[in-house]
Motif scaffolding. Structure first.
Motif, PDB file in Angstrom:
ATOM      1  N   VAL A 213       0.784  -1.260  -0.024  1.00  0.00           N
ATOM      2  CA  VAL A 213       0.046   0.026  -0.069  1.00  0.00           C
ATOM      3  C   VAL A 213       0.861   1.240  -0.029  1.00  0.00           C
ATOM      4  O   VAL A 213       1.947   1.293   0.685  1.00  0.00           O
ATOM      5  CB  VAL A 213      -1.031  -0.154   1.136  1.00  0.00           C
ATOM      6  N   SER A 214       0.439   2.220  -0.679  1.00  0.00           N
ATOM      7  CA  SER A 214       1.083   3.767  -0.319  1.00  0.00           C
ATOM      8  C   SER A 214       0.476   4.372   0.399  1.00  0.00           C
ATOM      9  O   SER A 214      -0.838   4.055   0.978  1.00  0.00           O
ATOM     10  CB  SER A 214       0.702   4.334  -1.969  1.00  0.00           C
ATOM     11  N   ILE A 215       1.525   5.179   1.079  1.00  0.00           N
ATOM     12  CA  ILE A 215       0.896   5.765   2.426  1.00  0.00           C
ATOM     13  C   ILE A 215       1.437   7.192   2.057  1.00  0.00           C
ATOM     14  O   ILE A 215       2.333   7.840   1.788  1.00  0.00           O
ATOM     15  CB  ILE A 215       1.571   5.336   3.399  1.00  0.00           C
ATOM     16  N   LEU A 216       0.366   8.199   2.279  1.00  0.00           N
ATOM     17  CA  LEU A 216       0.434   9.542   2.492  1.00  0.00           C
ATOM     18  C   LEU A 216       0.608   9.722   4.014  1.00  0.00           C
ATOM     19  O   LEU A 216      -0.518   9.670   4.629  1.00  0.00           O
ATOM     20  CB  LEU A 216      -0.847  10.614   1.917  1.00  0.00           C
ATOM     21  N   PHE A 217       1.521   9.997   4.613  1.00  0.00           N
ATOM     22  CA  PHE A 217       2.066  10.356   5.868  1.00  0.00           C
ATOM     23  C   PHE A 217       1.946  11.642   6.632  1.00  0.00           C
ATOM     24  O   PHE A 217       2.781  12.368   6.019  1.00  0.00           O
ATOM     25  CB  PHE A 217       2.994   9.476   6.549  1.00  0.00           C
ATOM     26  N   ILE A 218       0.923  12.288   7.134  1.00  0.00           N
ATOM     27  CA  ILE A 218       0.768  13.616   7.428  1.00  0.00           C
ATOM     28  C   ILE A 218       1.334  13.713   8.921  1.00  0.00           C
ATOM     29  O   ILE A 218       0.933  12.980   9.902  1.00  0.00           O
ATOM     30  CB  ILE A 218      -0.506  14.228   7.433  1.00  0.00           C
ATOM     31  N   THR A 219       2.254  14.527   9.252  1.00  0.00           N
ATOM     32  CA  THR A 219       2.873  14.538  10.558  1.00  0.00           C
ATOM     33  C   THR A 219       3.744  16.080  10.473  1.00  0.00           C
ATOM     34  O   THR A 219       3.978  16.726   9.622  1.00  0.00           O
ATOM     35  CB  THR A 219       3.784  13.436  10.896  1.00  0.00           C
ATOM     36  N   HIS A 220       3.862  16.374  11.845  1.00  0.00           N
ATOM     37  CA  HIS A 220       4.748  17.401  12.211  1.00  0.00           C
ATOM     38  C   HIS A 220       6.113  16.941  12.809  1.00  0.00           C
ATOM     39  O   HIS A 220       6.851  17.711  13.263  1.00  0.00           O
ATOM     40  CB  HIS A 220       3.865  18.495  13.227  1.00  0.00           C
ATOM     41  N   ASP A 221       6.238  15.631  12.773  1.00  0.00           N
ATOM     42  CA  ASP A 221       7.196  15.124  13.718  1.00  0.00           C
ATOM     43  C   ASP A 221       8.455  14.762  12.805  1.00  0.00           C
ATOM     44  O   ASP A 221       8.039  13.378  12.049  1.00  0.00           O
ATOM     45  CB  ASP A 221       6.741  13.830  14.677  1.00  0.00           C
ATOM     46  N   LEU A 222       9.553  15.421  12.821  1.00  0.00           N
ATOM     47  CA  LEU A 222      10.352  14.983  11.798  1.00  0.00           C
ATOM     48  C   LEU A 222      11.025  13.449  12.253  1.00  0.00           C
ATOM     49  O   LEU A 222      11.750  12.801  11.345  1.00  0.00           O
ATOM     50  CB  LEU A 222      11.525  15.967  11.763  1.00  0.00           C
ATOM     51  N   GLY A 223      11.327  13.254  13.439  1.00  0.00           N
ATOM     52  CA  GLY A 223      11.569  12.015  13.925  1.00  0.00           C
ATOM     53  C   GLY A 223      10.944  10.831  13.097  1.00  0.00           C
ATOM     54  O   GLY A 223      11.375   9.917  12.481  1.00  0.00           O
ATOM     55  N   VAL A 224       9.531  11.073  13.280  1.00  0.00           N
ATOM     56  CA  VAL A 224       8.789  10.145  12.515  1.00  0.00           C
ATOM     57  C   VAL A 224       8.956   9.937  11.006  1.00  0.00           C
ATOM     58  O   VAL A 224       9.289   8.953  10.626  1.00  0.00           O
ATOM     59  CB  VAL A 224       7.089  10.297  12.665  1.00  0.00           C
ATOM     60  N   VAL A 225       9.317  11.250  10.546  1.00  0.00           N
ATOM     61  CA  VAL A 225       9.661  11.245   8.963  1.00  0.00           C
ATOM     62  C   VAL A 225      10.636  10.323   8.742  1.00  0.00           C
ATOM     63  O   VAL A 225      10.686   9.704   7.743  1.00  0.00           O
ATOM     64  CB  VAL A 225       9.831  12.840   8.627  1.00  0.00           C
ATOM     65  N   ALA A 226      11.791  10.612   9.390  1.00  0.00           N
ATOM     66  CA  ALA A 226      13.089   9.994   9.178  1.00  0.00           C
ATOM     67  C   ALA A 226      12.645   8.440   9.173  1.00  0.00           C
ATOM     68  O   ALA A 226      13.355   7.767   8.708  1.00  0.00           O
ATOM     69  CB  ALA A 226      14.056  10.231  10.296  1.00  0.00           C
ATOM     70  N   GLU A 227      11.876   7.978  10.187  1.00  0.00           N
ATOM     71  CA  GLU A 227      11.704   6.485  10.165  1.00  0.00           C
ATOM     72  C   GLU A 227      10.946   5.908   9.142  1.00  0.00           C
ATOM     73  O   GLU A 227      11.022   4.892   8.757  1.00  0.00           O
ATOM     74  CB  GLU A 227      10.669   6.352  11.587  1.00  0.00           C
ATOM     75  N   ILE A 228       9.924   6.856   8.317  1.00  0.00           N
ATOM     76  CA  ILE A 228       9.037   6.149   7.604  1.00  0.00           C
ATOM     77  C   ILE A 228       8.977   6.498   6.317  1.00  0.00           C
ATOM     78  O   ILE A 228       8.473   5.639   5.080  1.00  0.00           O
ATOM     79  CB  ILE A 228       7.746   6.041   8.282  1.00  0.00           C
ATOM     80  N   ALA A 229       9.791   7.883   5.847  1.00  0.00           N
ATOM     81  CA  ALA A 229       9.263   8.471   4.557  1.00  0.00           C
ATOM     82  C   ALA A 229      10.249   7.902   3.545  1.00  0.00           C
ATOM     83  O   ALA A 229      11.318   7.491   3.521  1.00  0.00           O
ATOM     84  CB  ALA A 229       9.508   9.935   4.688  1.00  0.00           C
ATOM     85  N   ASP A 230       9.620   7.654   2.311  1.00  0.00           N
ATOM     86  CA  ASP A 230      10.591   7.768   1.146  1.00  0.00           C
ATOM     87  C   ASP A 230      10.565   8.951   0.545  1.00  0.00           C
ATOM     88  O   ASP A 230      11.714   9.452   0.278  1.00  0.00           O
ATOM     89  CB  ASP A 230       9.912   6.645  -0.062  1.00  0.00           C
TER      90      ASP A 230
END
Lengths: 333, 380, 328
Positions: A213-230
């Motif tokens: 599944v593709s994910i559009l992940f909305i967040t303000h937490d850069l830590g989370v971004v580093a974990e999950i984003a492409d």
């Protein structure tokens, strides 16, 4: 060109009594098949409304003024989701089936007076046309898949009987029950404690790998971004200010806002005596948007006479990145 | 969905409307209230009604109990601004006199408007002497017939030929003040008992809560009827007035007490109260400087909404004949005149005091609603 | 759930006792007693009454005993024998007088309740879903008018118009032919023909209030994330509206049963006097004036119990509807 969805020139405004709020004002990005795109921004940057616009679900008094959301689930001719009637059958067949939403508040995202099973079976039967017992069976499988112990019993529970983390798992199960192609996750970990956050992020990664599944992940937490984003899309006051692959955004941010955001994240490697940087100033009122570049009043490198006059365009770089800053263009040429 | 740029404008702090951000709670409420047009104009009407109550002696063309038997059930006259009389003389601002014929069989009077007979009206005319607020001796009235004693019935006359308009104006004082005083008593009781209940907790709280539950379980009108019937017939009108007010506030305080208690309970654990305590504020200071102001506005709104209920209750009791009684003039007492269907089918203008009740209750309701919306920091 | 119901019913006992005591005190409050009222009435009619007879009456009714003894007699007779005492004025047992009237009060209140719900429910939903539409403004406007017009005034105006333009007398609950008739199909039809006036009069205020309650609740619920999430799952607007927010907003609606019943009973008292309905109102008023204390007291007591039962039913309904309460 294996983009699942492509957002172009999206402008969603809210017409309130106090004035027009330009919640989303010129947003474009695309989500490749099977990838995770993170939309990052402070409160009020319009990232949630970007997610809602994709589902063509803007609450009153908001309206999509311009733009297109090209949806290409299987390489066929794309459909512009925004051209569909927001209450019509066509978009409803996509919502919950092909594109699913996970909300920020697991506490309030489930009905307080219906059982979890009731809501899951309802959705599964509607989209997959299964019988009641088949739908129930599938609901149990899904709860099991998202890691809920004794899923068959849980089906008859009410939301208020579960913990926050469990509720979010239920919400995720509900979202992936019909095997969607795109998952819009609106700050799904914000309301959870840190350990639970990590578990839920793991679950997202696992779903992406298992179900593609593709994910559009909305967040303000850069830590989370580093974990999950492409891919990362940075938003400020309803505009995309920078976009690019996650590594490049973190290692070589082009926009002063991205740099400032990264500077305000605490790091273990940093010198202990160094103060944590903050972005000076405040997010301006939605009714008093600055002239020129929206970020210039808070920008370190803003040049008067230039940045407060001209609104920079979102410019693509040869490396597949995009940035909305006059200074960045200059430094890169 | 607390995200998005629309997020309540109040949330995105500072930058936005500096003037608002630094202005205190009351100014914020006022600004929000101003925007609520219906509530604002209702507020103006409420103030106007209370002004009428204050100056009713001066505003009404006659005294409350001035009667004229020959004008029994005279219909309302229309005020005309321009016109001529039989002699072709021009007049400004006048009413026409009646031609009265007596039906000797039914023994009723029939009134016809006599277009030719003119009764000139004027401002600040002399009328029956009276004392404003029972103190200042005066003769002038805001408006009325230029020649004192001529018939002038804007709202028609009742069975004694009394002017319904004047009586409605006079009734304003009693009807509106009974709501105000009743609410004041309710407020005092409610804050006191609700506060004690919320602050002390324990068995005191238990007793007060059970009392409230108990009072709410009794249907109000039968309770009021029972209590009002207990007021002796032969005591002074002023004392009757006092007792009726007390009876009406007997129920009213319970809602206020519940609000106050709920707020105190919620506030006890609020961070700013803890902070004040850690700063070494005394109990009294925490209560009066920190807790009470934070729900005062809410309380004022609830109070405003309680006034119309009191006005309606007084009207109902007086209408039944167990509230205020003549010679006291209140809207309920006036409406009692319209109790018999016979009287009303002959003189439907006896309903007109009801219009005053409706206007007063409506504007108080709108005002209260507006105040509540304005006072609610999380309101839309 | 069962313990909850039992607890609630047990809780009613002390409250009922307290109400009976307070009721008794209230009806004892006026100076003098029925005998004084009687002699005053007789001397008004220029009739003389022998003081010895008065004293004998007093003794017979037990007025010479302390209040607490009188109360004890009254309440034990009610609890043990269902005997509400004797009406002095009518010279008949109170229970003879009371039941039919109380029954009709209940019929009027219940019919009004149905009227209120049937009207307020859809209008409230419409008003919230189409907030700020013309329909909403109209509903809100009439709602406020409904709240502001006193019941008795509405009754009078309605009577005025029907007698003036329809030539019908709308007072009472039965036509002359049926007033003293036994219950039959014809009598029921006749009752229905008369019932609509008090129902409209009594229901207007309640409808107005409930529309506002429903509108406010639903507006609150419509904003909640679970509504948006239901929409995001692809449910149709009508279905999701009725299944989720309306269902949740129903709970406060149900709990209004607790206060709408007392208001109806209260309102019915005043309205009944204006419309001369054969319900409890006029009888209670007369009993209070005549200091016919057992009759007045029993009425207030029974109306209060009716209110208590209404509250109980609404609480039980609420617990049945809302799992959050049920599981508490």
């Amino acid at each position: 060109m294996n983009d699942l969805i492509k957002v172009e020139g999206l402008r969603t405004h809210f017409f309130t009594d106090e004035g027009v709020v330009k919640a989303v004002d010129g947003v474009e990005f695309s989500i490749p098949m099977g990838k995770t795109v993170c939309v990052v921004g402070e409160s009020g940057s319009g990232k949630s409304m970007t997610g809602r616009s994709i589902l063509n679900m803007i609450p009153y008094p908001g309206r999509v003024l311009e733009g297109a959301v090209h949806w290409r689930p299987n390489g066929a001719a794309p459909i512009d989701l925004l051209s569909l009637d927001p209450k019509g059958r066509a978009i409803r067949a996509i919502r919950g089936k092909d594109i699913a939403l996970i909300s920020q508040e697991p506490m309030a995202a489930l009905s307080p007076v219906h059982t979890i099973g009731n809501q899951m079976v309802e959705t599964i039967r509607m989209h997959l046309g299964l019988s009641k017992s088949e739908a129930r069976q599938r609901a149990v499988e899904m709860l099991d898949k998202v890691g809920i112990p004794r899923p068959a019993d849980r089906l008859d529970s009410y939301a208020f009987e579960l913990s926050g983390g469990m509720r979010q798992r239920v919400c995720i199960a509900l979202a992936v029950a019909c095997e969607p192609k795109l998952l819009i996750a609106d700050e799904p970990t914000t309301a959870l404690d840190v350990t639970t956050q990590a578990n839920i992020l793991d679950l997202f990664r696992q779903l992406r790998d298992d179900m593609g599944v593709s994910i559009l992940f909305i967040t303000h937490d850069l830590g989370v971004v580093a974990e999950i984003a492409d891919e990362v899309v940075v938003m400020y006051l309803g505009q995309v200010v920078e976009q690019g692959p996650v590594r490049q955004i973190f290692h070589d941010p082009l926009h002063p806002y991205t740099r400032a955001l990264l500077g305000s994240v605490p790091r273990l490697s940093r010198n202990r005596k160094e103060r944590l940087a903050t972005i000076h100033g405040m997010v301006p009122s939605p009714f008093e948007r600055p002239s020129g570049c929206l970020f210039h009043p808070r920008c370190d490198v803003a040049e008067s006479g230039l940045c407060d006059r001209v609104m920079p365009a979102l410019t693509r770089t040869p490396t597949g990145r995009a940035v909305r800053c006059v200074k960045a263009e200059a430094s890169h040429e | 969905m607390t995200e998005a740029a629309i997020d309540r404008p109040g949330d995105a702090p500072a930058g936005e409307k500096k003037s608002v951000a630094v202005s205190g709670q009351w100014r914020l409420i006022w600004l929000r209230f101003r925007r609520h047009k219906l509530a604002f104009w209702s507020g103006v009407i409420v103030i106007a009604i209370y002004l009428v109550a204050a100056f009713s002696d001066f505003l009404a063309p006659t005294t409350a109990n001035h009667y004229a038997a020959q004008y029994t059930y005279a219909p309302p006259q229309r005020v005309k601004l321009f016109g001529q009389d039989a002699q072709g003389q021009r007049h400004l601002f006048y009413v026409n006199d009646y031609v009265v014929t007596v039906d000797s069989i039914a023994l009723t009077r029939n009134f016809e408007v006599d277009e030719s007979a003119v009764i000139g009206l004027g401002f600040f005319v002399k009328g029956e002497p009276y004392r404003l607020w029972g103190l200042v001796p005066m003769e002038r009235r805001l408006f009325g017939p230029k020649e004192a004693g001529q018939p002038f019935y804007l709202f028609g006359a009742d069975r004694l030929g009394r002017d319904v308009f004047s009586r409605t104006v006079h009734g304003t004082r009693v009807s509106m003040s009974i709501g105000l005083i009743g609410v004041a008593i309710s407020l005092a009781l409610g804050i006191l008992l609700g506060g004690i209940s919320g602050l002390l907790g324990g068995w005191v709280d238990e007793v007060i809560q059970r009392t409230i539950e108990f009072l709410k379980a009794i249907p109000t009108i039968p309770l009021w009827m029972g209590l009002a019937a207990a007021i002796p017939l032969n005591i002074q009108p002023l004392i009757v007035y006092f007792w009726i007010t007390v009876i009406l506030s007997l129920i009213g305080w319970t809602d206020i007490a519940r609000i106050v208690r709920g707020r105190f309970l919620a506030l006890k654990t609020e961070d700013f109260v803890t902070a004040a305590r850690l700063d070494g504020c005394g109990q009294q200071r925490i209560i009066w400087r920190h807790m009470v102001p934070s729900f005062m506005s809410h309380l004022i709104a609830s109070t405003t909404l309680a006034i119309p209920a009191m006005i309606l209750a007084e009207t109902a009791l007086s209408f039944l004949g167990i509230g205020l009684r003549p010679p006291v003039v209140s809207w309920g007492v006036l409406l009692k005149e319209s109790q018999s269907i016979l009287a009303v089918s002959n003189a439907p203008w006896l309903f007109l005091p009801g219009l005053a009740v409706i206007i007063a209750v409506l504007s108080l309701n709108f005002l209260g609603d507006g105040l509540r919306d304005a006072a609610d920091p999380y309101g839309r | 759930m069962l313990t909850y119901i039992l607890r609630r019913i047990l809780f009613m006992v002390p409250i009922t006792l307290a109400i009976s005591l307070v009721t008794f005190i209230i009806i004892q409050l006026p100076p003098g007693d029925f005998v004084t009222a009687l002699s005053a009435q007789m001397s008004e009619n220029n009739e003389q009454i022998d003081p010895a007879t008065l004293e004998a009456l007093r003794q017979r009714y037990g007025f010479d005993q302390p209040m607490i003894v009188q109360y004890w007699k009254w309440i034990t007779n009610i609890v043990l024998y269902g005997d509400f005492g004797q009406s002095f004025e009518w010279n008949r047992p109170v229970s003879d007088l009371i039941w039919e009237r109380l029954g009709l009060t209940l019929v009027v209140s219940f019919a009004t309740l149905i009227f209120v719900w049937v009207l307020a429910f859809p209008i409230g939903i419409y008003s919230a879903v189409r907030q700020y539409s013309w329909g909403d403004y109209i509903a809100t406007f009439f709602g406020f008018i409904g709240l502001a017009v006193p019941n008795f005034l509405l009754a009078l105006v309605l009577m005025y118009f029907t007698s003036r333009y329809m030539g019908a007398n709308v007072g009472g609950l039965f036509s002359a032919d049926y007033v003293n008739a036994d219950w039959s199909w014809g009598r029921i039809v006749d009752l229905m023909n008369h019932l609509w006036v008090p129902v409209i009069v009594l229901g207007t205020g309640g409808t107005a209030a409930l529309i506002r309650v429903m509108r406010a609740n639903l507006l609150d619920e419509l904003q909640k994330p679970y509504v948006e999430m239901a929409r995001a799952r692809g449910l149709s607007e009508t279905w999701l509206l009725l299944k989720y927010p309306v269902r949740v907003a129903l709970n406060p609606f149900i709990s209004t049963l607790g206060w709408i019943l007392p208001t109806l009973v209260s309102g019915a008292v005043v309205t009944a006097i204006v419309l001369s309905l054969p319900t409890s109102g006029p009888l209670l008023l007369n009993a209070l004036f005549a200091q016919d204390m057992y009759l007045a007291g029993s009425f207030i007591l029974l109306l209060s119990i009716l209110t208590l039962i209404g509250t109980l039913i609404s609480d039980l309904l609420l617990a049945w509807l809302d799992p959050r309460i049920r599981y508490d």
